[in-house]
Design a protein around this motif. Sequence first.
Motif, PDB file in Angstrom:
ATOM      1  N   LYS A 142       8.259  18.546   6.177  1.00  0.00           N
ATOM      2  CA  LYS A 142       7.859  20.078   5.856  1.00  0.00           C
ATOM      3  C   LYS A 142       7.355  19.713   4.303  1.00  0.00           C
ATOM      4  N   ALA A 143       7.884  18.769   3.607  1.00  0.00           N
ATOM      5  CA  ALA A 143       7.791  18.669   2.123  1.00  0.00           C
ATOM      6  C   ALA A 143       7.045  17.437   1.802  1.00  0.00           C
ATOM      7  N   THR A 144       6.852  16.427   2.546  1.00  0.00           N
ATOM      8  CA  THR A 144       6.397  15.392   2.188  1.00  0.00           C
ATOM      9  C   THR A 144       5.676  14.364   3.340  1.00  0.00           C
ATOM     10  N   LEU A 145       4.887  13.511   2.919  1.00  0.00           N
ATOM     11  CA  LEU A 145       3.757  12.807   3.672  1.00  0.00           C
ATOM     12  C   LEU A 145       4.004  11.476   3.253  1.00  0.00           C
ATOM     13  N   ASP A 146       4.608  10.448   4.019  1.00  0.00           N
ATOM     14  CA  ASP A 146       5.009   9.259   3.285  1.00  0.00           C
ATOM     15  C   ASP A 146       4.335   8.140   4.407  1.00  0.00           C
ATOM     16  N   VAL A 147       3.482   7.333   3.581  1.00  0.00           N
ATOM     17  CA  VAL A 147       2.656   6.478   4.185  1.00  0.00           C
ATOM     18  C   VAL A 147       2.979   4.863   3.711  1.00  0.00           C
ATOM     19  N   THR A 148       3.489   4.317   4.958  1.00  0.00           N
ATOM     20  CA  THR A 148       4.048   2.796   4.642  1.00  0.00           C
ATOM     21  C   THR A 148       2.916   2.004   4.628  1.00  0.00           C
ATOM     22  N   LEU A 149       2.820   0.952   3.563  1.00  0.00           N
ATOM     23  CA  LEU A 149       1.417   0.081   3.676  1.00  0.00           C
ATOM     24  C   LEU A 149       2.090  -1.362   3.554  1.00  0.00           C
ATOM     25  N   GLU A 150       1.491  -2.174   4.049  1.00  0.00           N
ATOM     26  CA  GLU A 150       1.708  -3.688   3.946  1.00  0.00           C
ATOM     27  C   GLU A 150       0.559  -4.387   3.590  1.00  0.00           C
ATOM     28  N   GLU A 151       0.702  -5.371   2.770  1.00  0.00           N
ATOM     29  CA  GLU A 151      -0.385  -6.140   1.970  1.00  0.00           C
ATOM     30  C   GLU A 151      -0.921  -7.148   3.352  1.00  0.00           C
ATOM     31  N   ARG A 152      -2.442  -7.192   3.470  1.00  0.00           N
ATOM     32  CA  ARG A 152      -2.908  -7.934   4.271  1.00  0.00           C
ATOM     33  C   ARG A 152      -2.779  -9.348   4.229  1.00  0.00           C
ATOM     34  N   ASP A 153      -2.622 -10.152   5.066  1.00  0.00           N
ATOM     35  CA  ASP A 153      -2.391 -11.604   5.088  1.00  0.00           C
ATOM     36  C   ASP A 153      -3.706 -12.123   4.558  1.00  0.00           C
ATOM     37  N   ARG A 154      -4.031 -12.442   3.412  1.00  0.00           N
ATOM     38  CA  ARG A 154      -5.479 -12.853   3.166  1.00  0.00           C
ATOM     39  C   ARG A 154      -5.316 -14.030   2.243  1.00  0.00           C
ATOM     40  N   GLY A 155      -3.740 -14.584   1.916  1.00  0.00           N
ATOM     41  CA  GLY A 155      -3.548 -15.406   0.911  1.00  0.00           C
ATOM     42  C   GLY A 155      -4.094 -14.996  -0.538  1.00  0.00           C
ATOM     43  N   VAL A 156      -3.863 -16.193  -1.547  1.00  0.00           N
ATOM     44  CA  VAL A 156      -3.957 -15.557  -2.795  1.00  0.00           C
ATOM     45  C   VAL A 156      -5.084 -16.567  -3.534  1.00  0.00           C
ATOM     46  N   GLU A 157      -6.110 -15.830  -4.049  1.00  0.00           N
ATOM     47  CA  GLU A 157      -7.332 -16.499  -4.756  1.00  0.00           C
ATOM     48  C   GLU A 157      -6.891 -17.607  -5.767  1.00  0.00           C
ATOM     49  N   GLY A 158      -7.511 -18.705  -5.550  1.00  0.00           N
ATOM     50  CA  GLY A 158      -7.257 -19.856  -6.354  1.00  0.00           C
ATOM     51  C   GLY A 158      -6.589 -20.833  -5.774  1.00  0.00           C
TER      52      GLY A 158
END
Length: 127
Positions: free
Chosen positions: A31-47
């Motif tokens: 009733k009071a909240t909207l919680d969205v869980t996100l995970e970083e996509r597995d695309r490695g790290v630049e460099g």
Amino acid sequence: MEKNPYIELAECLLPEEMVEYFEVVKVEKTKATLDVTLEERDRGVEGYVDGQLRPNGFYEESTVRDYPVRGRKMTFHIRRRRWIDTSTGKSVSKRWDIVAEGTRFSKEFAAFLKDMLGQIPDYGPLS
């Protein structure tokens, strides 16, 4: 495979860079909240070259507040990936710039509050 409609809707509400780099994995509504869980996509790290990094789970979840939606406080629960550099053994991650400095608000929401109120209010601890 058909996408969960809550997840599709949540993606429409997210800042553009979040949809590009994070995947919505769960949406919870009360009733009071909207919680969205996100995970970083597995695309490695630049460099780093392919094979130089080995996945090493996630960092502890971070929480970020965003614009309220239909009277519900909106909170993002963000899980950032962690990798190990196989040549040095050091932990590696991407650097993200999605939170307003000194706050737990998204940059867009903090700018809106500052413009409307002349300051960013302290909402206390996230819960």
